[in-house]
Design a protein around this motif. Structure first.
Motif, PDB file in Angstrom:
ATOM      1  N   LYS A  27       0.795  -1.124  -0.116  1.00  0.00           N
ATOM      2  CA  LYS A  27      -0.018   0.047   0.022  1.00  0.00           C
ATOM      3  C   LYS A  27       0.611   1.204  -0.126  1.00  0.00           C
ATOM      4  O   LYS A  27       1.582   1.402   0.863  1.00  0.00           O
ATOM      5  N   PHE A  28       0.768   1.932  -1.012  1.00  0.00           N
ATOM      6  CA  PHE A  28       1.444   3.422  -1.002  1.00  0.00           C
ATOM      7  C   PHE A  28       0.736   4.411  -0.562  1.00  0.00           C
ATOM      8  O   PHE A  28      -0.601   4.565  -0.810  1.00  0.00           O
ATOM      9  N   LEU A  29       1.276   5.492   0.038  1.00  0.00           N
ATOM     10  CA  LEU A  29       0.735   6.544   0.739  1.00  0.00           C
ATOM     11  C   LEU A  29       1.203   7.952   0.209  1.00  0.00           C
ATOM     12  O   LEU A  29       2.597   7.726  -0.280  1.00  0.00           O
ATOM     13  N   THR A  30       0.521   8.726  -0.142  1.00  0.00           N
ATOM     14  CA  THR A  30       0.934  10.143  -0.476  1.00  0.00           C
ATOM     15  C   THR A  30       1.801  10.808   0.722  1.00  0.00           C
ATOM     16  O   THR A  30       1.453  10.457   1.915  1.00  0.00           O
ATOM     17  N   VAL A  31       2.566  11.862   0.367  1.00  0.00           N
ATOM     18  CA  VAL A  31       3.264  12.725   1.383  1.00  0.00           C
ATOM     19  C   VAL A  31       2.184  13.164   2.510  1.00  0.00           C
ATOM     20  O   VAL A  31       2.652  13.260   3.626  1.00  0.00           O
ATOM     21  N   ALA A  32       1.186  13.601   1.944  1.00  0.00           N
ATOM     22  CA  ALA A  32      -0.064  14.114   2.913  1.00  0.00           C
ATOM     23  C   ALA A  32      -0.360  13.108   3.856  1.00  0.00           C
ATOM     24  O   ALA A  32      -0.603  13.428   4.994  1.00  0.00           O
ATOM     25  N   ARG A  42       4.303  18.244   5.882  1.00  0.00           N
ATOM     26  CA  ARG A  42       4.411  17.757   4.686  1.00  0.00           C
ATOM     27  C   ARG A  42       5.978  17.860   4.551  1.00  0.00           C
ATOM     28  O   ARG A  42       6.790  17.128   3.936  1.00  0.00           O
ATOM     29  N   MET A  43       6.472  19.060   4.739  1.00  0.00           N
ATOM     30  CA  MET A  43       7.838  19.378   4.556  1.00  0.00           C
ATOM     31  C   MET A  43       8.719  18.373   5.210  1.00  0.00           C
ATOM     32  O   MET A  43       9.718  18.027   4.822  1.00  0.00           O
ATOM     33  N   THR A  44       8.397  18.141   6.583  1.00  0.00           N
ATOM     34  CA  THR A  44       9.111  17.164   7.367  1.00  0.00           C
ATOM     35  C   THR A  44       9.190  15.681   6.533  1.00  0.00           C
ATOM     36  O   THR A  44      10.342  15.160   6.569  1.00  0.00           O
ATOM     37  N   HIS A  50      13.856  12.881   0.847  1.00  0.00           N
ATOM     38  CA  HIS A  50      15.296  13.448   0.117  1.00  0.00           C
ATOM     39  C   HIS A  50      16.507  13.229   0.825  1.00  0.00           C
ATOM     40  O   HIS A  50      17.210  12.938   0.114  1.00  0.00           O
ATOM     41  N   SER A  51      16.426  12.894   2.101  1.00  0.00           N
ATOM     42  CA  SER A  51      17.537  12.409   2.862  1.00  0.00           C
ATOM     43  C   SER A  51      17.906  11.019   2.700  1.00  0.00           C
ATOM     44  O   SER A  51      19.027  10.467   3.167  1.00  0.00           O
TER      45      SER A  51
END
Length: 82
Positions: A27-32, A42-44, A50-51
């Motif tokens: 199951k894939f989730l969106t960033v939100a 969302r930025m976190t 990205h890290s």
């Protein structure tokens, strides 16, 4: 033919990668959705993606995070702080 296990994340390796051979079980989730689940911004989540701390897949211009990767990250966070 075995039926997929409901409610249980697929087995993960120590590096957070998935050992599931059938991608339809993931199951894939969106960033939100990840941000809401973790109760962070969302930025976190984007920073974690990205890290490389949080596994993700790029789909077009957006990211999708496997649900098991979120659980693995949170489980690892508990191990570090405990």
């Amino acid at each position: 033919m075995s039926s997929p296990t409901v409610g249980k994340p697929p087995a993960t390796r120590g590096d957070g990668s998935c050992s599931v051979s059938n991608l339809s079980e993931i199951k894939f989730l969106t960033v939100a959705e990840v941000a809401a689940l973790m109760r962070v911004s969302r930025m976190t989540v984007y920073r974690l993606v990205h890290s490389g701390e949080l596994a993700s897949v790029r789909v077009g211009r957006s990211f999708r995070v496997p649900e098991h990767a979120v659980h693995a990250y949170l489980h690892g966070a508990f191990d570090v702080t405990a």
